[in-house]
Design a protein around this motif. Sequence first.
Motif, PDB file in Angstrom:
ATOM      1  N   ALA A 153       0.806  -1.217   0.000  1.00  0.00           N
ATOM      2  CA  ALA A 153       0.000   0.000   0.000  1.00  0.00           C
ATOM      3  C   ALA A 153       0.840   1.269   0.000  1.00  0.00           C
ATOM      4  N   GLY A 154       2.163   1.133   0.039  1.00  0.00           N
ATOM      5  CA  GLY A 154       3.040   2.297   0.068  1.00  0.00           C
ATOM      6  C   GLY A 154       2.957   3.083   1.356  1.00  0.00           C
ATOM      7  N   ARG A 155       2.710   2.383   2.472  1.00  0.00           N
ATOM      8  CA  ARG A 155       2.480   3.046   3.756  1.00  0.00           C
ATOM      9  C   ARG A 155       3.560   2.700   4.783  1.00  0.00           C
ATOM     10  N   LEU A 156       4.726   2.312   4.347  1.00  0.00           N
ATOM     11  CA  LEU A 156       5.800   1.962   5.269  1.00  0.00           C
ATOM     12  C   LEU A 156       6.312   3.179   6.028  1.00  0.00           C
ATOM     13  N   ASN A 157       6.838   2.948   7.213  1.00  0.00           N
ATOM     14  CA  ASN A 157       7.676   3.928   7.900  1.00  0.00           C
ATOM     15  C   ASN A 157       9.124   3.538   7.621  1.00  0.00           C
ATOM     16  N   ILE A 158       9.914   4.495   7.171  1.00  0.00           N
ATOM     17  CA  ILE A 158      11.278   4.225   6.723  1.00  0.00           C
ATOM     18  C   ILE A 158      12.260   4.871   7.696  1.00  0.00           C
ATOM     19  N   LEU A 159      13.163   4.058   8.243  1.00  0.00           N
ATOM     20  CA  LEU A 159      14.192   4.533   9.166  1.00  0.00           C
ATOM     21  C   LEU A 159      15.475   4.709   8.359  1.00  0.00           C
ATOM     22  N   ALA A 160      15.866   5.939   8.107  1.00  0.00           N
ATOM     23  CA  ALA A 160      16.956   6.192   7.166  1.00  0.00           C
ATOM     24  C   ALA A 160      18.128   6.890   7.835  1.00  0.00           C
ATOM     25  N   ALA A 161      19.341   6.455   7.475  1.00  0.00           N
ATOM     26  CA  ALA A 161      20.546   7.104   7.986  1.00  0.00           C
ATOM     27  C   ALA A 161      21.639   7.046   6.928  1.00  0.00           C
ATOM     28  N   GLY A 162      22.373   8.133   6.841  1.00  0.00           N
ATOM     29  CA  GLY A 162      23.447   8.277   5.865  1.00  0.00           C
ATOM     30  C   GLY A 162      23.669   9.749   5.609  1.00  0.00           C
ATOM     31  N   SER A 163      24.468  10.068   4.619  1.00  0.00           N
ATOM     32  CA  SER A 163      24.768  11.469   4.349  1.00  0.00           C
ATOM     33  C   SER A 163      23.539  12.220   3.876  1.00  0.00           C
ATOM     34  N   THR A 164      23.509  13.513   4.157  1.00  0.00           N
ATOM     35  CA  THR A 164      22.378  14.351   3.754  1.00  0.00           C
ATOM     36  C   THR A 164      22.198  14.342   2.243  1.00  0.00           C
TER      37      THR A 164
END
Length: 315
Positions: A153-164
């Motif tokens: 459904a495209g409703r994920l919560n995404i935990l993201a880390a890395g360069s800006t």
Amino acid sequence: MPSILAPRARRRRLIGARTISTTGSVTVHVGFVGLGAMGRGMARQLLSAGHTLTVWNRSPEPVEALVADGAGRADSPADAFACDAVVSMLADDRAVADLLLHDELLAAATAAVHVNMATVSPDLARRAAELHARHGVGYLAAPVLGRSDVAAAGRLNILAAGSTSDLDLAAPLFEAMGQRTWHLGDRPEAANVAKICTNFMLTSAIEAFSEATALAEANGIPATDLLDVVTNTVFPGPVYSGYGALIAERRYEPAGFRLALGLKDVTLALDTATASDVALPFAEVLRESLRHAIADGRADHDLAALAETARARKA
């Protein structure tokens, strides 16, 4: 048309990495590696958002389904890394290392950034970031919260880390696949630690509800009645309502999140705790419950099947 790609040292990158559609949205040529239960839904969301998609998977059936809907076929992971950005959704550390962490693959890559959305160890994230940097390819850790139906459904919560800069490159992709992206700093491994902690708490909640259900049923209270009380008072929200319903109905197939993956994630929590000199005594209990459930033949059942282990357990 201006490129989405900022200059990067010794990078051999495609100039047309970003185009603007007639609706004004940003579109990217994305390679996608790993079309399991989660990956299929995520890839389809990218395709639906108008991104150009090239897909690779070990088994051909998911590839054929997406090709029929307009995706391109990659003959190898290297073909995916010839796109402007790569998203991977593989099962574990071993799959990521075996398929993607190779000097030859990354040296030939034209992708600006690789977004690893799998739940993997912090150690693998550190090693992957170092190897990618050596070859001028950006690396983001972006594990997700949500089951396969949420991904579809495209409703994920995404935990993201890395360069800006890499997060900016991936933003249009995150917008297609998720409802919110949580930025957790510039160290990729931070996102993996956050995901491991979250999955540990999720599995703990399922074990707690499983044991409480066994106690309630032993005293003549239907699981559905306990679920009604709990989710309308002290524990509202998707974890108890969703997994609690599966437990009450004893509905464990098809699995939205397999028990075998639950064991992998709790083991990741324990390994990370050992490396951090932190004690997780309840994680040891969880691991034993998961091992018992798998020994009973439930490896491919939903994580909610922990309830059957709790129901069968005797004092």
